[in-house]
Design an enzyme around this catalytic site. Sequence first.
Site, PDB file in Angstrom:
ATOM      1  N   HIS A 162       0.779  -1.085  -0.081  1.00 47.01           N
ATOM      2  CA  HIS A 162       0.079  -0.155   0.131  1.00 47.01           C
ATOM      3  C   HIS A 162       0.938   1.166  -0.091  1.00 47.01           C
ATOM      4  CE1 HIS A 162      -3.211  -2.467   2.107  1.00 47.01           C
ATOM      5  NE2 HIS A 162      -3.615  -2.171   0.946  1.00 47.01           N
ATOM      6  N   CYS A 249      -3.085   0.420   9.666  1.00 46.28           N
ATOM      7  CA  CYS A 249      -4.071  -0.404   9.072  1.00 46.28           C
ATOM      8  C   CYS A 249      -5.372  -0.953  10.294  1.00 46.28           C
ATOM      9  CB  CYS A 249      -3.462  -1.832   8.626  1.00 46.28           C
ATOM     10  SG  CYS A 249      -2.015  -1.689   7.996  1.00 46.28           S
TER      11      CYS A 249
HETATM   12  C1  CIR Z   1      -3.684  -7.771   3.352  1.00 46.63           C
HETATM   13  O1  CIR Z   1      -2.817  -8.269   2.728  1.00 46.63           O
HETATM   14  O2  CIR Z   1      -4.809  -7.179   3.070  1.00 46.63           O
HETATM   15  C2  CIR Z   1      -3.484  -7.867   4.851  1.00 46.63           C
HETATM   16  N1  CIR Z   1      -2.908  -9.142   5.116  1.00 46.63           N
HETATM   17  C3  CIR Z   1      -2.711  -6.700   5.366  1.00 46.63           C
HETATM   18  C4  CIR Z   1      -3.270  -5.440   5.190  1.00 46.63           C
HETATM   19  C5  CIR Z   1      -2.515  -4.211   5.579  1.00 46.63           C
HETATM   20  N2  CIR Z   1      -3.424  -3.088   5.426  1.00 46.63           N
HETATM   21  C6  CIR Z   1      -2.723  -1.790   5.255  1.00 46.63           C
HETATM   22  O3  CIR Z   1      -1.582  -1.724   5.053  1.00 46.63           O
HETATM   23  N3  CIR Z   1      -3.421  -0.897   5.253  1.00 46.63           N
END
Ligand code: CIR
Length: 254
Positions: A162, A249
């Site tokens: 991201h 997140c």
């Molecule tokens: C994913 O790959 O969607 C989750 N394992 C991690 C999401 C992390 N979210 C973020 O950086 N906003």
Amino acid sequence: MFTKAIVRRPARFMINGITAHPELGKPDHELAVRQHDAYIAALERCGLSVEVLPALEGYPDSCFVEDVAVCTRRFALVTLPREKSRSGEIAGMDVLLGRHFPVIESIKAPGTLEGGDVMMIGDAFYIGLSSRTNAEGARQFIGHLERYGLEGHTVCMPPTLHLKSGLSYLEDGWLLVESAFAGLAEFSGFKRIDIMPAEAYAANCIRINDFAIVPAGYPKALADIKATGIPVIELDMSEFRKIDGSLTCLSLRF
Ligand code: CIR
């Protein structure tokens, strides 16, 4: 000034969360819950009242609630995550956010957008075009922003999960910049704290009111952030890191 946050408890099945780093091992759920408790306590120390949602067991990544919504000072946006295993996490977010925001907008297919790709700097929103957020999702979001007198800009970014995996804004003109993001012209005017590759995970920190929350275990980043004079809270994020989750997140802040 933020006053509220929404978080979601880690699901037991977080062991099946999406990860690009299987070499870090599977998360320990009990330890993740303790780290999540500490995260909530840190948000409260920053002055936020925290709404804690129950775990969504069918969704291994659902504690990363930032990805399913974006909060602005005029409206909230329910996003559309690209990964099939995550798209159902948006259910009910419109009703939940409707208790806090006068208007709820949403991203419609074929657009996709995840909150981790959105970095807010004042009334400007920078939207990373990543493997999770596509041009159509960004276009829809920018349309909503402009209707409410806010602005949105897309960012062509290096291949990273991201946008906020590589950049975060600490307010007062300070931007954390991981080395792969160093060449982005959009951000040349900021006071930058360079994050070296060995400490890349520390590029994701959160400024909440008086404090910067930073992940524990990254001494150079910690020293550089402390040198700005912003008071720091350190948190152990080891179990969330195993499934590519970082500090921003884990909450929606508004
Ligand atoms: C994913 O790959 O969607 C989750 N394992 C991690 C999401 C992390 N979210 C973020 O950086 N906003």
